[in-house]
Motif scaffolding. Structure first.
Motif, PDB file in Angstrom:
ATOM      1  N   GLN A   1      43.521  31.490  29.334  1.00 54.15           N
ATOM      2  CA  GLN A   1      42.383  32.297  29.672  1.00 54.15           C
ATOM      3  C   GLN A   1      41.538  31.828  30.586  1.00 54.15           C
ATOM      4  O   GLN A   1      41.074  32.269  31.915  1.00 54.15           O
ATOM      5  CB  GLN A   1      41.320  32.663  28.303  1.00 54.15           C
ATOM      6  CG  GLN A   1      41.890  33.596  27.361  1.00 54.15           C
ATOM      7  CD  GLN A   1      40.715  33.799  26.169  1.00 54.15           C
ATOM      8  OE1 GLN A   1      40.151  32.819  25.924  1.00 54.15           O
ATOM      9  NE2 GLN A   1      40.808  35.018  25.855  1.00 54.15           N
TER      10      GLN A   1
ATOM     11  N   LYS B   1      43.810  31.928  33.914  1.00 50.37           N
ATOM     12  CA  LYS B   1      43.576  33.383  34.508  1.00 50.37           C
ATOM     13  C   LYS B   1      42.297  33.760  35.289  1.00 50.37           C
ATOM     14  O   LYS B   1      42.172  34.064  35.940  1.00 50.37           O
ATOM     15  CB  LYS B   1      43.865  34.383  33.562  1.00 50.37           C
ATOM     16  CG  LYS B   1      45.136  34.551  32.984  1.00 50.37           C
ATOM     17  CD  LYS B   1      45.274  35.664  31.886  1.00 50.37           C
ATOM     18  CE  LYS B   1      46.798  35.797  31.304  1.00 50.37           C
ATOM     19  NZ  LYS B   1      46.617  36.643  30.183  1.00 50.37           N
ATOM     20  N   LEU B   2      41.099  33.281  34.449  1.00 50.09           N
ATOM     21  CA  LEU B   2      39.798  33.202  34.984  1.00 50.09           C
ATOM     22  C   LEU B   2      39.690  32.630  36.282  1.00 50.09           C
ATOM     23  O   LEU B   2      38.821  32.950  37.448  1.00 50.09           O
ATOM     24  CB  LEU B   2      38.870  32.846  34.022  1.00 50.09           C
ATOM     25  CG  LEU B   2      38.738  33.772  32.932  1.00 50.09           C
ATOM     26  CD1 LEU B   2      37.496  33.174  31.673  1.00 50.09           C
ATOM     27  CD2 LEU B   2      38.030  34.973  33.404  1.00 50.09           C
ATOM     28  N   SER B   3      40.311  31.478  36.302  1.00 53.30           N
ATOM     29  CA  SER B   3      40.372  30.513  37.553  1.00 53.30           C
ATOM     30  C   SER B   3      40.746  31.101  38.641  1.00 53.30           C
ATOM     31  O   SER B   3      40.513  31.198  40.014  1.00 53.30           O
ATOM     32  CB  SER B   3      40.526  29.209  37.351  1.00 53.30           C
ATOM     33  OG  SER B   3      40.054  28.521  36.460  1.00 53.30           O
ATOM     34  N   LEU B   4      42.073  31.566  38.268  1.00 50.38           N
ATOM     35  CA  LEU B   4      43.037  32.441  39.556  1.00 50.38           C
ATOM     36  C   LEU B   4      42.315  33.428  39.924  1.00 50.38           C
ATOM     37  O   LEU B   4      42.160  33.695  41.079  1.00 50.38           O
ATOM     38  CB  LEU B   4      44.454  32.723  38.955  1.00 50.38           C
ATOM     39  CG  LEU B   4      45.319  33.335  39.857  1.00 50.38           C
ATOM     40  CD1 LEU B   4      45.638  32.349  40.761  1.00 50.38           C
ATOM     41  CD2 LEU B   4      46.565  33.843  39.034  1.00 50.38           C
ATOM     42  N   HIS B   5      41.641  34.116  39.172  1.00 55.10           N
ATOM     43  CA  HIS B   5      40.958  35.311  39.501  1.00 55.10           C
ATOM     44  C   HIS B   5      39.764  34.738  40.435  1.00 55.10           C
ATOM     45  O   HIS B   5      39.373  35.783  41.528  1.00 55.10           O
ATOM     46  CB  HIS B   5      40.352  36.300  38.264  1.00 55.10           C
ATOM     47  CG  HIS B   5      39.477  37.350  38.629  1.00 55.10           C
ATOM     48  ND1 HIS B   5      40.261  38.678  39.202  1.00 55.10           N
ATOM     49  CD2 HIS B   5      38.400  37.838  38.612  1.00 55.10           C
ATOM     50  CE1 HIS B   5      39.575  39.504  39.251  1.00 55.10           C
ATOM     51  NE2 HIS B   5      38.344  39.118  38.868  1.00 55.10           N
ATOM     52  N   GLY B   6      39.067  34.149  40.035  1.00 54.47           N
ATOM     53  CA  GLY B   6      37.918  33.701  40.775  1.00 54.47           C
ATOM     54  C   GLY B   6      38.227  32.948  41.856  1.00 54.47           C
ATOM     55  O   GLY B   6      37.771  33.346  43.224  1.00 54.47           O
ATOM     56  N   ASN B   7      39.460  32.242  42.272  1.00 49.72           N
ATOM     57  CA  ASN B   7      39.938  31.884  43.509  1.00 49.72           C
ATOM     58  C   ASN B   7      40.220  32.800  44.295  1.00 49.72           C
ATOM     59  O   ASN B   7      40.141  32.910  45.588  1.00 49.72           O
ATOM     60  CB  ASN B   7      40.983  30.600  43.264  1.00 49.72           C
ATOM     61  CG  ASN B   7      40.563  29.615  42.491  1.00 49.72           C
ATOM     62  OD1 ASN B   7      39.437  29.151  42.737  1.00 49.72           O
ATOM     63  ND2 ASN B   7      41.523  28.746  41.998  1.00 49.72           N
ATOM     64  N   HIS B   8      40.985  34.019  43.784  1.00 46.77           N
ATOM     65  CA  HIS B   8      41.449  35.080  44.595  1.00 46.77           C
ATOM     66  C   HIS B   8      40.039  35.786  45.296  1.00 46.77           C
ATOM     67  O   HIS B   8      40.272  36.201  46.379  1.00 46.77           O
ATOM     68  CB  HIS B   8      42.239  36.127  43.457  1.00 46.77           C
ATOM     69  CG  HIS B   8      42.699  37.339  44.333  1.00 46.77           C
ATOM     70  ND1 HIS B   8      43.704  37.180  45.416  1.00 46.77           N
ATOM     71  CD2 HIS B   8      42.297  38.631  44.308  1.00 46.77           C
ATOM     72  CE1 HIS B   8      44.037  38.426  45.795  1.00 46.77           C
ATOM     73  NE2 HIS B   8      43.142  39.368  45.190  1.00 46.77           N
ATOM     74  N   GLN B   9      38.928  36.120  44.504  1.00 39.74           N
ATOM     75  CA  GLN B   9      37.768  36.644  44.664  1.00 39.74           C
ATOM     76  C   GLN B   9      37.217  35.687  46.033  1.00 39.74           C
ATOM     77  O   GLN B   9      36.618  36.414  46.996  1.00 39.74           O
ATOM     78  CB  GLN B   9      36.794  36.852  43.694  1.00 39.74           C
ATOM     79  CG  GLN B   9      37.247  38.153  42.831  1.00 39.74           C
ATOM     80  CD  GLN B   9      35.988  38.281  41.708  1.00 39.74           C
ATOM     81  OE1 GLN B   9      35.420  37.335  41.512  1.00 39.74           O
ATOM     82  NE2 GLN B   9      36.146  39.400  41.323  1.00 39.74           N
TER      83      GLN B   9
ATOM     84  N   GLU C   1      39.008  36.286  49.183  1.00 39.08           N
ATOM     85  CA  GLU C   1      39.044  37.608  49.736  1.00 39.08           C
ATOM     86  C   GLU C   1      37.471  37.308  50.537  1.00 39.08           C
ATOM     87  O   GLU C   1      37.450  38.050  51.682  1.00 39.08           O
ATOM     88  CB  GLU C   1      38.684  38.673  48.661  1.00 39.08           C
ATOM     89  CG  GLU C   1      40.334  39.025  48.332  1.00 39.08           C
ATOM     90  CD  GLU C   1      40.099  40.078  46.963  1.00 39.08           C
ATOM     91  OE1 GLU C   1      38.851  40.380  46.728  1.00 39.08           O
ATOM     92  OE2 GLU C   1      41.319  40.699  46.616  1.00 39.08           O
TER      93      GLU C   1
END
Length: 87
Positions: A66, A69-77, A80
């Motif tokens: 988890q 996934k949260l870190s990857l999502h945060g890094n992606h944002q 962007e």
């Protein structure tokens, strides 16, 4: 035939915190018994300890996934946002 039908009880596992405390107590009991436990009691405690250790390990693995996934999502944002600012 299910395990419940064969006479085995499917036991609900405790929360991670409760399982970890019980695991610590189980290990302590096995370490300090010094021959006070019968072979059957020792094996039962050992089996319970293995079950609790597996449960704790799986809970930690799930939590780690988890966080990843949260870190990857945060890094992606963040990426962007960074790319949007350069335009």
């Amino acid at each position: 035939m299910t395990s419940a039908q064969s006479g085995e009880q499917v036991e609900k596992l405790p929360s991670f915190e409760d399982a970890f405390r019980e695991l610590e107590a189980t290990v302590h009991q096995l370490d300090t018994a010094q021959g006070e436990l019968s072979l059957e009691e020792t094996i039962a405690l050992y089996k319970r300890g293995v079950l609790l250790a597996q449960h704790c390990s799986e809970a930690l693995d799930a939590a780690d996934l988890q966080v990843q996934k949260l870190s990857l999502h945060g890094n992606h944002q963040q990426m962007e946002t960074f790319l949007d600012e350069d335009v």
